[in-house]
Enzyme design. Structure first.
Site, PDB file in Angstrom:
ATOM      1  N   HIS A  22       0.825  -1.211   0.000  1.00 53.36           N
ATOM      2  CA  HIS A  22       0.000   0.000   0.000  1.00 53.36           C
ATOM      3  C   HIS A  22       0.863   1.267   0.000  1.00 53.36           C
ATOM      4  CE1 HIS A  22      -4.098   1.138  -0.099  1.00 53.36           C
ATOM      5  NE2 HIS A  22      -4.344   1.315   1.181  1.00 53.36           N
ATOM      6  N   ASN A  70      -6.303   6.546   4.713  1.00 51.98           N
ATOM      7  CA  ASN A  70      -7.731   6.874   4.611  1.00 51.98           C
ATOM      8  C   ASN A  70      -8.016   8.354   4.812  1.00 51.98           C
ATOM      9  OD1 ASN A  70      -7.762   4.127   4.487  1.00 51.98           O
ATOM     10  ND2 ASN A  70      -9.136   3.801   6.198  1.00 51.98           N
ATOM     11  N   ASP A  95      -0.587   2.989  -5.160  1.00 53.86           N
ATOM     12  CA  ASP A  95      -0.602   1.569  -5.525  1.00 53.86           C
ATOM     13  C   ASP A  95      -1.897   1.221  -6.253  1.00 53.86           C
ATOM     14  OD1 ASP A  95      -1.572   2.128  -2.715  1.00 53.86           O
ATOM     15  OD2 ASP A  95      -2.374   0.110  -2.955  1.00 53.86           O
ATOM     16  N   ASN A 116      -8.689   3.708  -1.095  1.00 50.43           N
ATOM     17  CA  ASN A 116      -9.106   4.527   0.048  1.00 50.43           C
ATOM     18  C   ASN A 116      -8.431   5.896   0.112  1.00 50.43           C
ATOM     19  OD1 ASN A 116     -10.992   2.732   1.028  1.00 50.43           O
ATOM     20  ND2 ASN A 116      -9.505   1.636   2.290  1.00 50.43           N
TER      21      ASN A 116
END
Length: 196
Positions: A22, A70, A95, A116
């Site tokens: 991520h 997030n 990513d 996100n």
């Protein structure tokens, strides 16, 4: 002074996440900072670590949010407001599950693709026509497996492929910053053809 061009890498802060898939956006930004021999410095009120440099003739800000993924949009909004920039001067690297490791793609505009960090940027920025650098990390094959996959460490082979795609993306930055998005896309997207 002209409006700086923002290059934002997305990821999660802290050593626990530094090698997770991520964080591919952070990997890109860190490689860029390393290549330019600059250090990202904390700007707590902007919820980011930032370096300002001249890159290929453009005044650029390298931005690594210190929020969790997030909440990336909070940091991006804060930096854009402070430096009075707009979506036309924004590139976000992140990513991408829908691309295999070793493949990076540039695009302008479009949806958030369920990512996100991108979803939160969409919440904070009304103009979604900004540039994206999607760094392929592959897909685990099942929707239920996505969270542990993106928050897991890439294998040595995968990490090498991702790093290769980051190298290729860095090589087209001069073309992109020169204002030739089609040229940058062509150079990046055809790099893998003919077995090369």
């Amino acid at each position: 002074m002209s409006m700086p061009f923002l290059i934002v890498g997305l990821g999660n802060p802290g050593s626990r996440y530094s090698e997770t898939r991520h964080n591919a956006g952070f990997w890109f930004l860190e490689r860029l900072a390393e290549n330019c021999a600059v250090r990202l410095r904390p700007q707590s009120r902007l919820q980011s670590e930032i370096a300002r440099i001249e890159l290929h003739g453009r005044d650029c800000l390298l931005v690594r949010p210190t929020t969790f993924m997030n909440h990336s949009g909070q940091a991006v909004r804060a930096v854009m407001d402070y430096y009075r920039t707009n979506a036309a001067s924004l590139l976000v690297a992140y990513d991408e599950l829908d691309l295999p490791p070793g493949v990076a793609r540039l695009k302008q505009g479009g949806g958030h693709g369920g990512h996100n960090g991108m979803r939160d940027i969409f919440r904070h920025i009304t103009d979604h026509d900004f540039l994206r650098l999607r760094i392929g990390i592959g897909h685990p094959g099942s929707k239920d497996a996505v969270t542990p996959y993106v928050l897991g460490r890439a294998s040595a082979e995968q990490a090498l492929l991702v790093n290769n795609s980051i190298t290729e993306a860095l090589e087209v930055l001069p073309v992109l910053l020169g204002g030739d998005l089609p040229g940058a896309m062509k150079a990046l997207h055809t790099v893998k053809e003919n077995g090369l």
